[in-house]
Scaffold this motif. Structure first.
Motif, mmCIF file in Angstrom:
data_model
loop_
_atom_site.group_PDB
_atom_site.id
_atom_site.type_symbol
_atom_site.label_atom_id
_atom_site.label_comp_id
_atom_site.label_asym_id
_atom_site.label_seq_id
_atom_site.Cartn_x
_atom_site.Cartn_y
_atom_site.Cartn_z
ATOM 1 N N LYS A 96 -14.249 3.901 -17.451
ATOM 2 C CA LYS A 96 -14.672 4.981 -15.953
ATOM 3 C C LYS A 96 -15.834 6.197 -15.440
ATOM 4 O O LYS A 96 -16.434 6.290 -17.135
ATOM 5 N N GLU A 139 -9.942 -7.020 -12.540
ATOM 6 C CA GLU A 139 -9.202 -5.759 -12.322
ATOM 7 C C GLU A 139 -9.903 -4.638 -11.974
ATOM 8 O O GLU A 139 -11.131 -4.454 -12.466
ATOM 9 N N TYR A 160 -7.593 -2.496 -7.834
ATOM 10 C CA TYR A 160 -7.471 -1.477 -9.121
ATOM 11 C C TYR A 160 -5.855 -1.363 -9.449
ATOM 12 O O TYR A 160 -4.359 -1.324 -8.269
ATOM 13 N N LYS A 161 -5.241 -1.810 -9.810
ATOM 14 C CA LYS A 161 -3.695 -1.548 -11.022
ATOM 15 C C LYS A 161 -2.852 -0.744 -10.785
ATOM 16 O O LYS A 161 -1.751 -0.699 -10.361
ATOM 17 N N ASP A 162 -3.948 0.043 -10.732
ATOM 18 C CA ASP A 162 -3.187 1.696 -10.601
ATOM 19 C C ASP A 162 -3.012 2.460 -9.231
ATOM 20 O O ASP A 162 -2.159 3.512 -8.702
ATOM 21 N N ASP A 163 -3.363 1.164 -7.978
ATOM 22 C CA ASP A 163 -3.558 2.097 -6.509
ATOM 23 C C ASP A 163 -2.235 1.106 -6.118
ATOM 24 O O ASP A 163 -2.352 -0.354 -6.645
ATOM 25 N N ASN A 164 -2.086 1.373 -4.797
ATOM 26 C CA ASN A 164 -1.099 1.160 -4.223
ATOM 27 C C ASN A 164 -1.736 -0.306 -3.361
ATOM 28 O O ASN A 164 -0.370 -1.042 -2.483
ATOM 29 N N GLN A 184 -5.985 11.457 -3.039
ATOM 30 C CA GLN A 184 -6.244 10.301 -3.052
ATOM 31 C C GLN A 184 -7.623 10.801 -3.049
ATOM 32 O O GLN A 184 -8.666 9.738 -4.584
ATOM 33 N N ALA A 226 -8.173 11.050 -6.848
ATOM 34 C CA ALA A 226 -8.181 9.404 -8.151
ATOM 35 C C ALA A 226 -9.501 9.147 -7.606
ATOM 36 O O ALA A 226 -9.394 8.121 -9.122
ATOM 37 N N ARG A 259 -12.274 8.010 -11.261
ATOM 38 C CA ARG A 259 -12.257 6.715 -11.560
ATOM 39 C C ARG A 259 -13.829 6.871 -11.399
ATOM 40 O O ARG A 259 -14.007 5.972 -13.107
#
Length: 246
Positions: free
Chosen positions: A41, A79, A115-119, A185, A188, A192
């Motif tokens: 990050k 990723e 990103y894995k942590d985003d929908n 959003q 977030a 990052r």
């Protein structure tokens, strides 16, 4: 003497076979190796792959490829987010693997957000052509087009866009805030990008919406612009930004 020569010959053949077996084993182990470039990050970096392809890797991202890259294939796994400027190679297509789909390119420029942590994951074509494929879809992007995948609904949305070029502006330290981006959003994204935490003292301000391009995207400048365009105030405490309603 004949039997001795025959014995020597058998040993020689056995030695050659053993040497070949060891070489194959070592070569197999080498080909199984994986190289990874990781950004934490608040970091970003540029990677030149063995075939000359340039990859700009955004914060909190990882790109991986095997020893076979540029020899028998050009496969990478992503990723996070990256911008690709792909070197031409008609014999070996360039393929980006994500958790949601693969992107196959033929000498082109495109951005992948995964990103894995985003929908949501998004691929935006800037120049050339790409093929996007999964068990749910197989489609080609031409010109300035993008395709997004909603992980919650499982739906793909493909559209034309006149702002494809903005997908790579982050390489030049410009922050693109898409229409309808809420403050929650946006924070977030900032967490990052700058490796800093946010705390909301008032839950209602999370739903304020923003849009635009911030050219000087240093954290202090972004926060000042947020406070100028919405009734929000902030305070930095150690490694945390505390947001409240004015």
């Amino acid at each position: 003497a004949f039997y001795r020569v025959l014995s020597y010959a058998a040993c020689l053949v056995l030695g050659i076979l053993c040497t070949w077996g060891v070489m194959q084993y070592l070569q197999g182990n080498e080909l199984s190796k994986t190289y990874s470039v990781i950004t934490e990050k608040g970091q970003k970096t540029t990677v030149i792959l063995p075939d000359g392809t340039t990859v700009w890797l955004k914060s909190a991202s990882r790109i991986s490829y095997g020893m076979s890259y540029a020899h028998s294939d050009r496969n990478v796994t992503l990723e996070g987010e990256a911008y690709f400027e792909v070197a031409e190679d008609k014999e070996r297509p360039f393929v980006v693997h994500t958790d949601d789909y693969t992107v196959t390119a033929l000498g082109t420029e495109f951005n992948v957000y995964a990103y894995k942590d985003d929908n949501m994951s998004v691929t935006t074509l800037v120049e050339g052509r790409v093929q996007v494929q999964s068990d749910r879809i197989s489609t080609q992007l031409d010109g300035e087009q993008s395709i997004s995948y909603d992980r919650l609904s499982g739906e793909f949305v493909k559209k034309n866009t006149a702002t494809a070029y903005t997908s790579g502006l982050w390489r030049d330290n410009e922050l693109v805030v898409s229409a309808g981006t809420t403050l929650e959003q946006l924070t977030a994204i900032l967490e990052r990008n700058y490796n800093i935490q946010f705390e909301f003292l008032d839950e209602t301000i999370k739903n304020y919406k923003f849009e635009g391009i911030i050219k000087n995207c240093q954290l202090a400048n972004v926060l000042e612009l947020v406070c100028l365009t919405a009734p929000v105030e902030y305070e930095i405490r150690s490694n945390k930004v505390v947001l409240d309603k004015k």
